[in-house]
Design an enzyme around this catalytic site. Structure first.
Site, PDB file in Angstrom:
ATOM      1  CB  SER A  80      -1.445  -0.031   1.268  1.00 30.96           C
ATOM      2  OG  SER A  80      -0.258   0.510   1.871  1.00 30.96           O
ATOM      3  CE  LYS A  87      -3.400   1.056   5.002  1.00 28.13           C
ATOM      4  NZ  LYS A  87      -3.333  -0.018   3.332  1.00 28.13           N
TER       5      LYS A  87
END
Length: 772
Positions: free
Chosen positions: A675, A718
């Site tokens: 990511s 996140k």
């Protein structure tokens, strides 16, 4: 007397070599191996001497006996693991006068020894005859004696060789065998061996007497058993003893048992078999345990569960804050049961980080449904028999955990929690996950067979709830039978409500405090959550609240205070300095520095990626303890930047004349995951072009070689990390738009979320549209 000689020396541990003996032993100490190699190079002779302490690794002169044996190496064989096997023949006794050299192997100053004055031929003949007679008697009393002793009785005539051979084969301690080696005269050695044989003969006679005594006692016990059985029969004939036996009691219990006809017939057959077994035998004890287990199983006994949806919803809300998906699924199940009387029991699997309340949810569901609650922990289970049970033929056989859980619940329709289903493993005893397939398959579990019970057990009415931290370690066939419900990380606001409504009161009661004695202000609770815990769940938060309660209880009992009120001001006094700090957004835009977002097992975190470009030869450096996936992302990002360099006026030979260093701070912390691709590509492009990146932007997403942005996971955690770091703009992949739409406003408020498909969109959003 023979002259002294210098021979390679081997220190023996727990072993004494006698003249005339031929034996093999293993050597693995470097000094001993070097000594054997040296002997093989010369005349194959070496000096073998026992060391006083077997544990000593490198004995010196004081650690060795003085008398040993000169031997000849007849064969040497190299074995694995730095070991050699040596076949040695003992030649002559000798005295160790000193050590001339210790490294790399021992070299002994050896003086060969001659035997003392020997007796005349008549005395030697008498010695041989006495030893032979004693040996024959010993061999008759000891059938398990070494076969080589019989050869010495018949073949060996020379008294010295006969004594040495017997001394080498008799069961003697190393110390006793060393004393025999140090004896100078033939007469002395004869006396030692004669005394040893006499002792062994006495030991054999005593052992034989003990064996006869044990046999007689067993015979007496059997005789007593027969007499007792006869006496029991006589009393029954006379009507003096109650005829109600254990078998009759079992039959009475069987009549009351709620089970189908085939199950009752099987149990009745086992009771009849038990009745025919001798009382007190081992087989009778095993049959008794088996029958009692079958009678205690709730074959057709069910508990009545609630059909009141309002009450169930109220119970779930009382015990847990949030978790709407879990509550909705349970209420849906109840609604189906209420409409058609019997709905298919689902197999729910709660997946989420530790401490998010997965286990306690199952307990609350059981209370809401009024079902018995059974918890089975599967973490670390490797034996298939733990699930399917053991065969009755095994010693210590017992039912598997599933059958034992049903037996413990006392009903056939409990709520059974399979905790930590992602941590089962397999070994040579079987595959636990394969055994669970039959348990959790609604098409098969109505006829589940436990190896111990040997009867089909209906699990179709059991409500299974499994918990797992991740689905990655659950095998595919097992995962296919589970209905996954994600229990994600809690937000700060959710943690606050959970602590305020549940945890504070729970810890207050646990530590014997009342509301008047202990309180905590809302601001202090929020500071406790933010600066003293860092986790996805609330387990550490509960421990911190418990720590505050314990300190308050001590102050109250010591008379220092009558009431403790925790505020932001005194929180540090009770818990010490703040343990958790969050790295805020950079104050100013910077070149080559980009903030990424990462998922961890304790929630989300921000990840600052730094890139420097220096004159060089085109080398690429990756530091910060990156995993393989992140290293591949970095290589992909560099290849993409090089492919589009012409569009940013980057010279063709730029990458050949410059070195690129990519670094992620906190190098001691391992980092990996798919990511960070767009984050590294943005940082590289910023450093190469000299364009600054906005300080208040964070991003997450993977990049392809052609600049396409791929979706990622853990978006909720996140975004929470970006919010805690006071970042204003977050760049996420377009394909994650649906994940953001499912999140609550509490998480997304205050964040400008931009969705991107290509890397050029990322660059425009991160660089603020600045031209290079």
């Amino acid at each position: 007397m023979q002259e002294k000689c210098y021979l390679p020396t081997v220190a023996m541990r727990g072993l004494t070599v006698l003249p005339g003996m031929v034996l093999h032993f293993d050597i693995n100490r470097p000094r001993s191996m070097e000594a054997v190699n040296k002997a093989m190079v010369n005349d194959q002779r070496l000096f073998l001497v026992s060391q006083r302490e077997a544990e000593e690794e490198k004995p010196e002169m004081d650690g060795l006996y003085r008398i040993g044996t000169i031997g000849r190496v007849k064969q040497m064989l190299k074995l694995p693991n730095q070991t050699i096997r040596v076949l040695v023949e003992g030649l002559q006794r000798a005295r160790l006068e000193g050590l001339q050299k210790e490294e790399p192997y021992l070299i002994g100053d050896v003086q060969p020894l001659e035997d003392g004055e020997e007796p005349d031929a008549v005395s030697q003949g008498a010695m041989v005859r006495v030893i032979r007679e004693q040996l024959e008697a010993y061999l008759m009393e000891t059938p398990q004696a070494p076969k080589e002793l019989r050869r010495f009785v018949m073949d060996v005539e020379e008294p010295g060789a006969l004594l040495n051979g017997v001394a080498g084969l008799l069961p003697m301690t190393n110390t006793a065998r060393q004393r025999y080696l140090e004896e100078d005269t033939l007469t002395g050695r004869f006396q030692m061996i004669g005394q040893k044989l006499s002792n062994e003969l006495e030991i054999g006679k005593v052992k034989k007497n003990f064996q006869e005594m044990v046999k007689n006692r067993i015979d007496e016990n059997q005789k007593e058993y027969i007499l007792r059985e006869q006496m029991k029969l006589i009393r029954e004939e006379l009507g003096e003893e109650n005829s109600s036996t254990d078998a009759d009691n079992y039959m009475q219990e069987l009549e009351k048992l709620r089970a189908d006809k085939s199950t009752k017939e099987k149990i009745a057959k086992e009771i009849a078999r038990f009745r025919a077994l001798p009382y007190g035998s081992q087989e009778s004890s095993l049959a008794r345990t088996y029958i009692e287990t079958l009678l205690e199983m709730p074959w057709n006994k069910s508990a009545k569960e609630t059909m009141d949806l309002k009450r169930a919803a109220q119970v779930l809300d009382e015990d847990h804050y949030g978790l709407e998906k879990v509550k909705d699924r349970v209420l849906e199940y109840l609604a189906v049961r209420a409409l058609n009387g019997k709905g298919e029991s689902p197999i729910l699997c709660l997946v989420g980080p530790p401490g998010t309340g997965k286990t306690s949810i199952a307990r609350s569901v059981a209370r809401a449904l009024k079902r018995q609650y059974v918890r089975i922990c599967l973490g670390g289970v490797r034996d298939e028999a733990e699930i399917r049970g053991h065969r009755k033929t095994y010693v210590g056989a017992m039912p598997g955990r599933i059958a034992a859980g049903i037996r413990q619940a006392g009903v056939r329709n409990p709520l059974m929690l399979l905790d930590e289903i992602d941590k089962v493993s397999s070994d040579y005893k079987g595959d636990v996950s394969s055994a669970l397939l039959e348990v959790l398959d609604s098409e098969q579990n109505s006829k589940f067979r436990d190896h111990y019970l040997e009867l089909p057990l209906d699990l179709s009415d059991v409500l299974f709830i499994a918990t797992a931290n991740t689905t990655q370690t659950i095998p595919g066939p097992l995962l296919d039978r589970l209905e996954m419900i994600e229990v994600s990380s809690y937000t700060e606001n959710e943690k606050y409500h959970i602590a305020d409504q549940y945890l504070v009161e729970k810890q207050r009661k646990k530590n014997g405090l009342t509301v008047k004695q202990f309180t905590i202000s809302p601001d202090a609770l929020k500071k406790l959550i933010r600066n003293y815990t860092r986790e996805a769940g609330v387990r550490s938060l509960e421990r911190r609240i418990g720590e505050l309660c314990r300190k308050a209880a001590r102050e109250i009992l010591e008379g220092k205070k009558e009431k403790v009120h925790i505020t932001c001001r005194n929180l540090e006094h009770y818990l010490g300095k703040e343990m958790i700090t969050f790295e805020d957004a950079n104050e100013a835009d910077a070149v080559g520095i980009v903030r990424g977002l990462a998922w961890t097992s304790v929630g989300g975190d921000t990840l600052q990626i730094e890139v420097n470009v220096m004159p060089g030869k085109g080398d690429i450096s990756l530091t910060g303890q990156m995993g393989d996936v992140m290293k591949e992302s970095a290589q992909t990002a560099i290849s993409y930047i090089r492919s589009i360099s012409a569009g940013y006026q980057i010279p063709e030979d730029y990458f050949e004349r410059h070195d690129i260093h990519i670094h992620i701070p906190e190098g001691a912390v391992p980092k990996d995951g798919p990511s960070a691709g767009i984050t590294m590509a943005t940082a590289i492009l910023s450093a190469v072009t000299g364009t600054s990146v906005r300080a208040d932007v964070a991003m997450t997403g993977e990049i392809t070689l052609r600049g396409r942005v791929l979706p990622i996971g853990g978006l909720k955690e996140k975004l929470l990390a970006a919010k805690m770091a006071h970042l204003k703009r977050v760049i996420v992949p377009e394909e994650n738009r649906r994940d953001v739409e499912e999140l609550s406003r509490e998480i997304t408020d205050g964040l400008e979320i931009l969705y991107v498909k290509q890397m050029d969109q990322v660059w425009q959003a991160a660089a603020g549209g600045k031209e290079t």
